[in-house]
Write a protein that holds these residues in place. Structure first.
Motif, PDB file in Angstrom:
ATOM      1  N   LYS A   1      49.827  42.629  31.962  1.00  0.00           N
ATOM      2  CA  LYS A   1      49.010  41.775  32.734  1.00  0.00           C
ATOM      3  C   LYS A   1      48.221  40.920  31.332  1.00  0.00           C
ATOM      4  O   LYS A   1      47.954  39.692  31.431  1.00  0.00           O
ATOM      5  N   ASN A   2      48.003  41.445  30.153  1.00  0.00           N
ATOM      6  CA  ASN A   2      47.490  40.926  29.097  1.00  0.00           C
ATOM      7  C   ASN A   2      48.350  39.866  28.594  1.00  0.00           C
ATOM      8  O   ASN A   2      47.739  38.713  28.114  1.00  0.00           O
ATOM      9  N   LEU A   3      49.744  40.081  28.539  1.00  0.00           N
ATOM     10  CA  LEU A   3      50.672  38.852  28.194  1.00  0.00           C
ATOM     11  C   LEU A   3      50.393  37.732  29.085  1.00  0.00           C
ATOM     12  O   LEU A   3      50.604  36.632  28.647  1.00  0.00           O
ATOM     13  N   GLY A   4      50.512  38.092  30.504  1.00  0.00           N
ATOM     14  CA  GLY A   4      50.304  37.190  31.505  1.00  0.00           C
ATOM     15  C   GLY A   4      49.209  36.279  31.357  1.00  0.00           C
ATOM     16  O   GLY A   4      49.186  35.254  31.608  1.00  0.00           O
ATOM     17  N   GLU A   5      47.927  36.844  31.169  1.00  0.00           N
ATOM     18  CA  GLU A   5      46.724  36.300  31.128  1.00  0.00           C
ATOM     19  C   GLU A   5      46.844  35.533  29.761  1.00  0.00           C
ATOM     20  O   GLU A   5      45.883  34.156  29.811  1.00  0.00           O
ATOM     21  N   ASN A   6      47.286  35.740  28.711  1.00  0.00           N
ATOM     22  CA  ASN A   6      47.442  34.894  27.527  1.00  0.00           C
ATOM     23  C   ASN A   6      48.682  33.670  27.461  1.00  0.00           C
ATOM     24  O   ASN A   6      48.789  33.260  26.367  1.00  0.00           O
ATOM     25  N   GLY A   7      49.289  33.649  28.526  1.00  0.00           N
ATOM     26  CA  GLY A   7      50.277  32.621  28.623  1.00  0.00           C
ATOM     27  C   GLY A   7      51.539  32.904  27.871  1.00  0.00           C
ATOM     28  O   GLY A   7      52.385  32.093  27.816  1.00  0.00           O
ATOM     29  N   VAL A   8      51.799  34.211  27.577  1.00  0.00           N
ATOM     30  CA  VAL A   8      53.019  34.481  26.897  1.00  0.00           C
ATOM     31  C   VAL A   8      54.176  34.722  27.845  1.00  0.00           C
ATOM     32  O   VAL A   8      55.228  34.180  27.715  1.00  0.00           O
ATOM     33  N   ILE A   9      54.059  35.440  29.092  1.00  0.00           N
ATOM     34  CA  ILE A   9      54.899  35.179  30.065  1.00  0.00           C
ATOM     35  C   ILE A   9      54.293  34.832  31.519  1.00  0.00           C
ATOM     36  O   ILE A   9      52.832  34.911  31.423  1.00  0.00           O
ATOM     37  N   SER A  10      54.804  34.596  32.547  1.00  0.00           N
ATOM     38  CA  SER A  10      54.263  34.104  33.591  1.00  0.00           C
ATOM     39  C   SER A  10      53.461  34.951  34.429  1.00  0.00           C
ATOM     40  O   SER A  10      53.769  36.371  34.283  1.00  0.00           O
ATOM     41  N   GLN A  11      52.546  34.698  34.952  1.00  0.00           N
ATOM     42  CA  GLN A  11      51.644  35.642  35.901  1.00  0.00           C
ATOM     43  C   GLN A  11      52.638  36.641  36.983  1.00  0.00           C
ATOM     44  O   GLN A  11      52.400  37.786  37.125  1.00  0.00           O
ATOM     45  N   ASP A  12      53.576  35.913  37.381  1.00  0.00           N
ATOM     46  CA  ASP A  12      54.483  36.619  38.428  1.00  0.00           C
ATOM     47  C   ASP A  12      54.996  37.638  37.976  1.00  0.00           C
ATOM     48  O   ASP A  12      54.865  38.849  38.406  1.00  0.00           O
ATOM     49  N   VAL A  13      55.693  37.570  36.762  1.00  0.00           N
ATOM     50  CA  VAL A  13      56.372  38.580  36.022  1.00  0.00           C
ATOM     51  C   VAL A  13      55.401  39.521  35.517  1.00  0.00           C
ATOM     52  O   VAL A  13      55.731  40.672  35.359  1.00  0.00           O
ATOM     53  N   ALA A  14      54.468  39.148  35.007  1.00  0.00           N
ATOM     54  CA  ALA A  14      53.275  40.001  34.417  1.00  0.00           C
ATOM     55  C   ALA A  14      52.899  41.022  35.522  1.00  0.00           C
ATOM     56  O   ALA A  14      52.748  42.278  35.265  1.00  0.00           O
ATOM     57  N   GLN A  15      52.717  40.671  36.716  1.00  0.00           N
ATOM     58  CA  GLN A  15      52.106  41.373  37.865  1.00  0.00           C
ATOM     59  C   GLN A  15      53.103  42.471  38.351  1.00  0.00           C
ATOM     60  O   GLN A  15      52.888  43.553  38.611  1.00  0.00           O
ATOM     61  N   LYS A  16      54.272  41.897  38.392  1.00  0.00           N
ATOM     62  CA  LYS A  16      55.568  42.796  38.828  1.00  0.00           C
ATOM     63  C   LYS A  16      55.867  43.942  37.842  1.00  0.00           C
ATOM     64  O   LYS A  16      55.913  45.080  38.381  1.00  0.00           O
ATOM     65  N   LEU A  17      55.792  43.465  36.595  1.00  0.00           N
ATOM     66  CA  LEU A  17      56.048  44.490  35.551  1.00  0.00           C
ATOM     67  C   LEU A  17      54.820  45.538  35.447  1.00  0.00           C
ATOM     68  O   LEU A  17      55.119  46.633  35.066  1.00  0.00           O
TER      69      LEU A  17
END
Length: 289
Positions: free
Chosen positions: A222-238
């Motif tokens: 979630k932290n990576l997703g919120e900081n634009g490292v990975i997409s929000q969709d991938v972040a949520q699923k992982l």
């Protein structure tokens, strides 16, 4: 990518083997020929030396050709023109020596052994480490510059682990849903493979977070997703999948079999592949506006 730690370790072992052979050869030819213990020890240390050189050669060739090369590396490297002609000829002689040694059942003329061993030790001691350092320098210069400094060797290792565990799930993807849900073996093995893959994904996530200076978080993806490292969709699923890690790892705990089946069937492979691609893109190019 070059693994400098690996090369340093192997180079140290090469140097140690050279010193041990040299120490024996220093007794002189006459003493060497009349003492059976000396030829036997030299053969032993030369085989160790050969194996360490082979490992170095495989690593260098793999980096030159950008593909995994595992066999006959010293012979192949001698034909690449990477090292000097003198070293290349020695590599070829060393390859022939090892082949002859095994084919003859370790019966090798002590006199031939002494002189060839002396040539191997003298040439390698004078040239190999110096030339290896230059080869490594040139290869490092050709490596792509990264926007984010990461330990590529370990990161690639964990990415390979994820892909490997996904591949191990393949047999269970091919069986019917009913068969999967009623197979303790399929469920137990799938749980194990997923835990190994999740652990590697978490390693990548935490390593990348540290390298870009993110504050520690209970939910790394979630932290990576919120900081634009990975997409929000991938972040949520992982994030959801990683939250199941402890349950999956504990055989005494019940797992949602329907959810597990869906993960095995396609969901985990899809999201893990996207995760690896997005991480690789971020490391190479940095945050995209």
């Amino acid at each position: 990518m070059l693994n400098i730690e690996f090369l340093n370790e192997k180079a140290t072992k090469v140097n140690n083997a050279l010193k041990k052979v040299s120490k024996i050869l220093d007794v002189g030819e006459d003493e060497f020929l009349k003492t059976p213990m000396y030829p036997d020890r030299v053969k032993y240390y030369l085989i160790i030396l050969y194996d360490e050189l082979e490992a170095i050669a495989c690593h260098i060739l793999s980096n030159i050709h950008n593909e995994k090369i595992k066999e006959n590396c010293l012979e192949k490297l001698s034909q690449e023109g990477v090292f000097s002609e003198k070293l290349n000829r020695l590599f070829q002689d060393f390859v022939k020596f090892k082949v002859n040694l095994f084919e003859s059942g370790f019966n090798y003329s002590e006199k031939e052994l002494y002189h060839l061993s002396k040539e191997i030790v003298d040439t390698l001691s004078n040239l190999f480490l110096k030339e290896l350092a230059e080869v490594v320098r040139q290869l490092k210069e050709k490596q792509p510059k990264l926007a984010v400094p990461v330990n590529l060797v370990k990161l690639n290792h964990h990415a390979s682990v994820i892909k490997g565990e996904v591949k191990r799930l393949e047999p269970f993807k091919k069986i019917s849903k009913e068969e999967f849900l009623n197979s303790n073996f399929a469920i137990d093995r799938s749980r194990y493979f997923l835990v190994v893959a999740i652990d590697s994904a978490l390693w990548i996530c935490r390593h990348l977070s540290r390298q870009i200076g993110l504050k520690p978080s209970k939910d790394c993806f979630k932290n990576l997703g919120e900081n634009g490292v990975i997409s929000q969709d991938v972040a949520q699923k992982l994030s959801l999948i990683s939250s199941l890690r402890d349950v999956l790892a504990d055989p005494t705990k019940e797992v949602d079999k329907e959810l597990l089946y869906n993960l095995v069937k396609s969901e985990f492979e899809d999201v893990s592949n996207r995760f690896i691609v997005e991480v690789a893109k971020f490391i190479k190019y940095g945050k995209q506006e």
